[in-house]
Write an enzyme that holds these catalytic residues in place. Structure first.
Site, short mmCIF file in Angstrom:
data_model
loop_
_atom_site.label_atom_id
_atom_site.label_comp_id
_atom_site.label_asym_id
_atom_site.label_seq_id
_atom_site.Cartn_x
_atom_site.Cartn_y
_atom_site.Cartn_z
N HIS A 33 0.82 -1.21 0.00
CA HIS A 33 0.00 0.00 0.00
C HIS A 33 0.85 1.27 0.00
O HIS A 33 0.33 2.38 -0.23
CB HIS A 33 -0.93 0.01 1.22
N ASP A 72 -2.24 1.95 -4.78
CA ASP A 72 -3.51 2.38 -4.21
C ASP A 72 -4.55 1.27 -4.34
O ASP A 72 -4.50 0.46 -5.27
CB ASP A 72 -4.02 3.64 -4.90
#
Length: 424
Positions: free
Chosen positions: A396, A400
């Site tokens: 992450h 995204d």
């Protein structure tokens, strides 16, 4: 008589210390030149240390699991004559078995031809009782084999590393079970209070360190998508029927590799490595797909290089070749490193969902679950379809959530409409 003292050799690549993984000799043993004395592990490879002399072992310099500095005393050997009284480094030109960076690995140790054979583990009975909740170590292939044979794996004595159950252990269990058919069945239900401590060293320590490192450094998140693979399974069956005899059989993996290649054209951020120390993301044009491969001694990740330039059958042949090399401990270091994105699958044992751990410094790993037939509603009608989940994880810090979902949905679209895999 004299003493030949061997120091820990300089393995190269700037390595200052290595872990002593295993001794193949003990004090009092007679050894010959080129006989393997010990295995040591660096960050990248397991290395065999051979003897440069004939003689008798009089002292060992460390215990398995101990981290030793390059140049420290490894072993002392009593030799004929005056001997080489000065300390010497063990030969640096030793055979190494590659270790897949960042992921679990397996290695092969090559015994010297002149050396006495290493003792093999011997099964001491037809069965070994474990607690019902205890999960014995075994590869998915061994578990599937046991299931097909109707064997409770917890009753089988494992002779592999750390007690891992191997295919031959299943055969031994069956053979001994037949010869001891009159043995009381109650033995399998006897109470047990024994304990066994297994030192985490060598391969298992590297596995633990790398998995822990991956989960601590990367901000993992997972995304699961359901895919209708009926059409692509029909295509695969058709191609195997038509070309299997001449080109080889296709599994689902080459199609998944092709789907990754095509989807990455629109999502290049997934085919990347992240150097979190330098804070640099490197996106790569070449697609080097790591294919997680289970062996009896752990998970290895051989790499299908330049998957973007391979046909289905080329990918299939390369996957098969690399998998065989990895399972047999023959894969080279180059074949076990350099991946840009990883594909992991447990095949028929793939379960419904999983949360794969990233193969750092990569930022994406695609996990394949098992195919099951389920009733689905298609155009208002309930029909039986072949369904499969993709359970994938992403970093992450780089990827995204929306992009991850769109990427996996792109793969879904390609697999559900397989003609699009080949439309340029």
């Amino acid at each position: 008589m004299g003493t030949h003292v061997i120091k820990m050799p300089d393995i190269g690549e700037g390595i200052a210390e290595v872990e002593l993984s295993q001794w193949h000799v003990k004090v009092g043993d007679l050894v010959v030149e080129d006989q393997v004395l010990a295995d040591v592990m660096t960050d990248k490879a397991m290395v065999d240390i051979p003897s440069p002399v004939h003689g008798k072992v009089i002292a060992l310099g460390g215990q398995p699991g101990e981290v030793m500095a390059v140049g420290s005393v490894l072993i002392s050997i009593e030799v004929e004559g005056a001997g080489n009284l000065k300390e010497s480094a063990a030969p640096a030109a030793v055979k190494e078995a590659p270790v897949a960076p960042k992921v679990e690995v397996a290695v092969e140790s090559k015994p010297a031809a002149a050396a006495a054979p290493r003792p093999a583990a011997v099964c001491q009975g037809p069965m070994v009782a474990r607690e019902a909740s205890e999960r014995p170590l075994a590869s998915p292939a061994v578990r599937k084999h046991a299931l097909d044979l109707g064997i409770q794996l917890r009753l089988v004595r494992g002779t592999g590393p750390a007690g891992r159950v191997l295919h031959e252990d299943l055969e031994t269990y069956l053979a001994q079970g037949q010869s001891n058919a009159s043995a009381p069945a109650a033995a399998a239900y006897a109470q047990r209070n024994d304990e066994e401590q297994i030192q985490v060293i060598g391969m298992r320590r590297k596995i633990a360190q790398r998995m822990q490192d991956a989960t601590q450094r990367a901000a993992h998140f997972s995304y699961v998508e359901e895919i209708d693979v009926t059409a692509i399974e029909e295509l695969r069956a058709h191609l195997n029927e038509k070309h299997g005899a001449s080109r080889g059989k296709l599994t689902l993996l080459p199609f998944l590799v092709r789907a990754l290649v095509v989807a990455l054209r629109d999502f290049p951020q997934m085919n990347a490595r992240y150097d979190d120390e330098a804070q640099v993301i490197t996106r790569l044009g070449a697609v080097h797909v790591g294919v997680a491969t289970q062996s009896d001694v752990g998970l290895m990740v051989p790499v299908v290089r330049h998957a973007e330039a391979r046909s289905l059958w080329d990918s299939a042949a390369e996957i098969s070749r690399l998998a065989n090399a990895a399972r047999n401990g023959k894969a080279s270091r180059d074949e076990l490193s350099g991946s840009t994105i990883t594909l992991t699958s447990l095949g028929a044992l793939g379960g419904i969902v999983s949360t794969p751990v990233l193969n750092l410094p990569e930022v994406a790993i695609v996990g394949v679950n098992k195919i099951v037939e389920r009733p689905m509603v298609v155009k208002g009608q309930v029909v039986i379809r072949k369904m499969m989940n993709l359970s994938s994880s992403f970093d992450h810090r780089v990827v995204d959530g929306m992009d991850a979902a769109l990427f996996i949905q792109a793969i879904r679209g390609l697999l559900e409409q397989p003609a699009t895999l080949f439309v340029e």
